[in-house]
Design a protein around this motif. Structure first.
Motif, PDB file in Angstrom:
ATOM      1  N   GLY A 151      45.270  38.759  27.374  1.00 32.45           N
ATOM      2  CA  GLY A 151      44.000  39.174  27.968  1.00 32.45           C
ATOM      3  C   GLY A 151      44.047  39.221  29.479  1.00 32.45           C
ATOM      4  O   GLY A 151      43.575  40.183  30.108  1.00 32.45           O
ATOM      5  N   LEU A 152      44.633  38.211  30.090  1.00 35.95           N
ATOM      6  CA  LEU A 152      44.697  38.145  31.548  1.00 35.95           C
ATOM      7  C   LEU A 152      45.567  39.260  32.126  1.00 35.95           C
ATOM      8  O   LEU A 152      45.161  39.963  33.051  1.00 35.95           O
ATOM      9  N   GLU A 153      46.773  39.412  31.594  1.00 41.51           N
ATOM     10  CA  GLU A 153      47.717  40.355  32.181  1.00 41.51           C
ATOM     11  C   GLU A 153      47.312  41.809  31.917  1.00 41.51           C
ATOM     12  O   GLU A 153      47.441  42.656  32.803  1.00 41.51           O
ATOM     13  N   CYS A 154      46.821  42.113  30.731  1.00 40.25           N
ATOM     14  CA  CYS A 154      46.402  43.489  30.443  1.00 40.25           C
ATOM     15  C   CYS A 154      45.217  43.892  31.311  1.00 40.25           C
ATOM     16  O   CYS A 154      45.128  45.039  31.768  1.00 40.25           O
ATOM     17  N   GLY A 155      44.302  42.965  31.550  1.00 39.73           N
ATOM     18  CA  GLY A 155      43.142  43.288  32.357  1.00 39.73           C
ATOM     19  C   GLY A 155      43.490  43.676  33.781  1.00 39.73           C
ATOM     20  O   GLY A 155      42.825  44.524  34.383  1.00 39.73           O
ATOM     21  N   ILE A 156      44.536  43.064  34.328  1.00 42.33           N
ATOM     22  CA  ILE A 156      44.925  43.347  35.706  1.00 42.33           C
ATOM     23  C   ILE A 156      45.211  44.832  35.921  1.00 42.33           C
ATOM     24  O   ILE A 156      44.797  45.418  36.918  1.00 42.33           O
ATOM     25  N   VAL A 157      45.903  45.444  34.958  1.00 41.30           N
ATOM     26  CA  VAL A 157      46.384  46.812  35.182  1.00 41.30           C
ATOM     27  C   VAL A 157      45.561  47.887  34.480  1.00 41.30           C
ATOM     28  O   VAL A 157      45.661  49.066  34.831  1.00 41.30           O
ATOM     29  N   PHE A 158      44.742  47.503  33.499  1.00 39.75           N
ATOM     30  CA  PHE A 158      44.024  48.517  32.736  1.00 39.75           C
ATOM     31  C   PHE A 158      42.525  48.580  33.025  1.00 39.75           C
ATOM     32  O   PHE A 158      41.883  49.575  32.690  1.00 39.75           O
ATOM     33  N   THR A 159      41.962  47.522  33.592  1.00 40.50           N
ATOM     34  CA  THR A 159      40.506  47.436  33.676  1.00 40.50           C
ATOM     35  C   THR A 159      40.033  47.380  35.119  1.00 40.50           C
ATOM     36  O   THR A 159      40.490  46.547  35.905  1.00 40.50           O
ATOM     37  N   ILE A 160      39.119  48.250  35.475  1.00 36.51           N
ATOM     38  CA  ILE A 160      38.440  48.188  36.766  1.00 36.51           C
ATOM     39  C   ILE A 160      37.419  47.062  36.711  1.00 36.51           C
ATOM     40  O   ILE A 160      36.676  46.970  35.733  1.00 36.51           O
ATOM     41  N   PRO A 161      37.372  46.130  37.704  1.00 38.02           N
ATOM     42  CA  PRO A 161      38.064  46.176  38.986  1.00 38.02           C
ATOM     43  C   PRO A 161      39.285  45.256  39.082  1.00 38.02           C
ATOM     44  O   PRO A 161      39.443  44.535  40.068  1.00 38.02           O
ATOM     45  N   GLY A 162      40.154  45.240  38.064  1.00 39.85           N
ATOM     46  CA  GLY A 162      41.404  44.500  38.174  1.00 39.85           C
ATOM     47  C   GLY A 162      42.225  45.001  39.347  1.00 39.85           C
ATOM     48  O   GLY A 162      42.261  46.206  39.620  1.00 39.85           O
ATOM     49  N   VAL A 163      42.893  44.093  40.049  1.00 42.98           N
ATOM     50  CA  VAL A 163      43.552  44.482  41.302  1.00 42.98           C
ATOM     51  C   VAL A 163      44.669  45.496  41.063  1.00 42.98           C
ATOM     52  O   VAL A 163      44.878  46.419  41.860  1.00 42.98           O
ATOM     53  N   GLY A 164      45.407  45.342  39.971  1.00 44.46           N
ATOM     54  CA  GLY A 164      46.448  46.311  39.664  1.00 44.46           C
ATOM     55  C   GLY A 164      45.864  47.673  39.316  1.00 44.46           C
ATOM     56  O   GLY A 164      46.380  48.709  39.734  1.00 44.46           O
ATOM     57  N   ALA A 165      44.765  47.667  38.561  1.00 49.18           N
ATOM     58  CA  ALA A 165      44.113  48.920  38.188  1.00 49.18           C
ATOM     59  C   ALA A 165      43.587  49.655  39.420  1.00 49.18           C
ATOM     60  O   ALA A 165      43.719  50.876  39.538  1.00 49.18           O
ATOM     61  N   LEU A 166      42.980  48.925  40.344  1.00 50.95           N
ATOM     62  CA  LEU A 166      42.483  49.548  41.573  1.00 50.95           C
ATOM     63  C   LEU A 166      43.627  50.157  42.380  1.00 50.95           C
ATOM     64  O   LEU A 166      43.508  51.264  42.917  1.00 50.95           O
ATOM     65  N   ALA A 167      44.732  49.419  42.476  1.00 48.20           N
ATOM     66  CA  ALA A 167      45.876  49.928  43.242  1.00 48.20           C
ATOM     67  C   ALA A 167      46.471  51.169  42.578  1.00 48.20           C
ATOM     68  O   ALA A 167      46.794  52.157  43.250  1.00 48.20           O
ATOM     69  N   LEU A 168      46.620  51.146  41.264  1.00 53.97           N
ATOM     70  CA  LEU A 168      47.172  52.295  40.552  1.00 53.97           C
ATOM     71  C   LEU A 168      46.272  53.520  40.701  1.00 53.97           C
ATOM     72  O   LEU A 168      46.749  54.624  40.949  1.00 53.97           O
TER      73      LEU A 168
END
Length: 478
Positions: A151-168
């Protein structure tokens, strides 16, 4: 300069960044800037051109996502100190029952709580998950640790406003509303299926409690390093407005303790209402764009920067009512400290992307990757996966992969959101010993290193592979 020379110098720059971070323990911020500078000089941009490109790339990505990251992290810091996460988990436990909690907790974390900085969210949620684990039986620790990791790691890159998702989204110039909608289409089935698969494997003899869980001492269980005070690491005064405070007992259980209160604790729905409103506004903007309908008021309010600002202001107003203004200011100060490194890393990711673009790598790679729709997406996944295995950071590998591939998107004929999602999926592969999340999960959930390799490394890797299913399916329609 020849295509071969550009490819070789780009490979040298990427390898050098990895070696500087992993072998020489250099700060990723410095390593990424050094790699960008080398690539600019080696590909003929010149000293002045290289510096200008690095600075322009940093500024462009900050203009795109800087305020969004700051607003999201600040909102999360106030929600953390309001005790909203503890109360939400308690509601999930009562609503879903112990057996449904792993899926419910993971999906809530990955879809709704990404404004909270990952390490802080983990420190808050892990003691609660550990307290729930004994109620799930022999494999409770394995199930809850796996659910948290995925849950934690997937949220970073797939969900706004996760920091990885915002950067991507920023690097690949994807509108945040569109990323939000398609990210949810990917992350919800990915998390649900990955947890189901891991539960099946772990409960069929792969999880050995005697080897995979730390043995508890006579008084304190191993791994119970998160004292109750760690749940609110930046609070200097007790919260006298809370009706109940969730604590972790010495045996790892969860209990509640009544405390004095000066104001009635607001409902959980009210605490999360500003965040929910912000996400709803962003999604509304994406829907109106798809429907080709425009309204100036809706267009203004659904702008991601305005939407998250509304969410932040609303959260601060509630925080002021519950905790008082001094506590809110302290929460915001803590959030500003957390957001600094995220902002800088995202910025230098933009610098690297700008130099790669100026070097002409996009046109070169486009020649090799445009043969089919699905093949380029698998290459994107592979590049991000290799970077993550080498560097050990989900965010850094996603940003680097996106920066490397952003110039390629136009020549592939692919929707940039697919490239962003594939880079995010690849960056999840093999969370291992160089990850801070790995060690936090080990200690907070009372696992051995062997056990954490199963729940975190293998669990998140399964999610990384499964995520490509919905991404490839989306590629058929986009």
């Amino acid at each position: 300069m020849s295509d071969t020379a550009i490819l070789i110098n780009t490979a040298v720059a990427i390898v050098a960044i990895v070696v500087l971070i992993v072998r020489f323990k250099l700060n990723p911020l410095i390593a990424l800037v050094m790699g960008a500078c080398y690539l600019g000089l080696a590909t003929g941009l010149g000293a002045g051109g290289t510096v200008d490109t690095v600075s322009a790339g940093f500024g462009d990505i900050m203009a795109e996502i800087g305020l969004l990251i700051a607003f999201g992290v600040l909102m999360g810091a106030v929600l953390r100190d309001l005790g909203a996460i503890e109360r939400l988990v308690d509601k999930l436990l009562h609503a879903l029952g112990p057996r449904g909690v792993p899926h419910g907790m993971a999906l809530t974390i990955t879809t709704f709580l990404q404004s909270i900085y990952l390490d802080v969210l983990l420190v808050i949620s892990a003691p609660l998950a550990r307290g729930i684990a004994p109620r799930l039986g022999k494999y409770g620790t394995a199930r809850m640790a796996t659910a948290l990791a995925i849950g934690l790691e997937c949220g970073i890159v797939f969900t706004i406003p996760g920091v990885g998702a915002l950067a991507l989204a920023g690097l690949l110039e994807v509108s945040l509303g569109k990323y939000l909608l398609f990210g949810l289409l990917v992350v919800i089935p990915t998390v649900a299926i990955a947890i189901t698969v891991m539960t099946f494997v772990l409960t069929r003899g792969w999880w050995k409690p005697e080897l995979d869980e730390q043995a508890a001492g006579p008084d304190t269980p191993a791994g119970a390093t998160a004292a109750p005070s760690a749940e609110r690491p930046d609070a200097s005064e007790p919260d006298t407005t809370a009706e109940e405070r969730t604590t972790v007992s010495a045996s790892g259980g969860v209990s509640t303790m009544a405390e004095p209160r000066t104001r009635k604790q607001p409902s959980l729905a009210l605490l999360f209402a500003p965040l929910a409103l912000a996400l709803l506004l962003v999604a509304t903007g994406a829907i109106t764009e798809v429907a080709n309908w425009s309204n100036p008021v809706v267009a203004f309010l659904s702008t991601p920067t305005v939407a998250l600002l509304i969410g932040l202001v609303g959260t601060c107003v509630i925080g002021r009512y519950v905790m008082g203004q001094p506590a809110v200011e302290e929460s915001l100060a803590s959030g500003l400290r957390q957001s600094g490194q995220i902002l800088l890393l995202s910025g230098v990711g933009g610098s690297l992307a700008a130099v790669i673009d100026a070097a002409g790598l996009g046109d070169i790679l486009g020649k090799y990757l445009s043969a089919a729709t699905w093949a380029p997406l698998l290459v994107v996944w592979l590049i991000a996966a290799v970077l993550h295995v080498a560097v050990g950071s989900v965010t850094i590998s996603a940003i680097t992969a996106a920066g490397l591939l952003a110039p390629v998107a136009p020549s592939l004929g692919l929707d940039p959101v697919l490239i962003a999602l594939a880079a995010g999926a690849g960056s999840l592969f093999m969370v291992h010993l160089t990850s801070n999340t790995f060690w936090l999960l080990q200690s907070l959930m009372g696992q051995t290193t062997r056990g954490t390799l199963k729940t975190c490394s293998v669990g998140v890797s399964v999610a990384s592979v499964i995520a490509m299913g919905p991404i490839l399916l989306l590629s058929v329609f986009l």
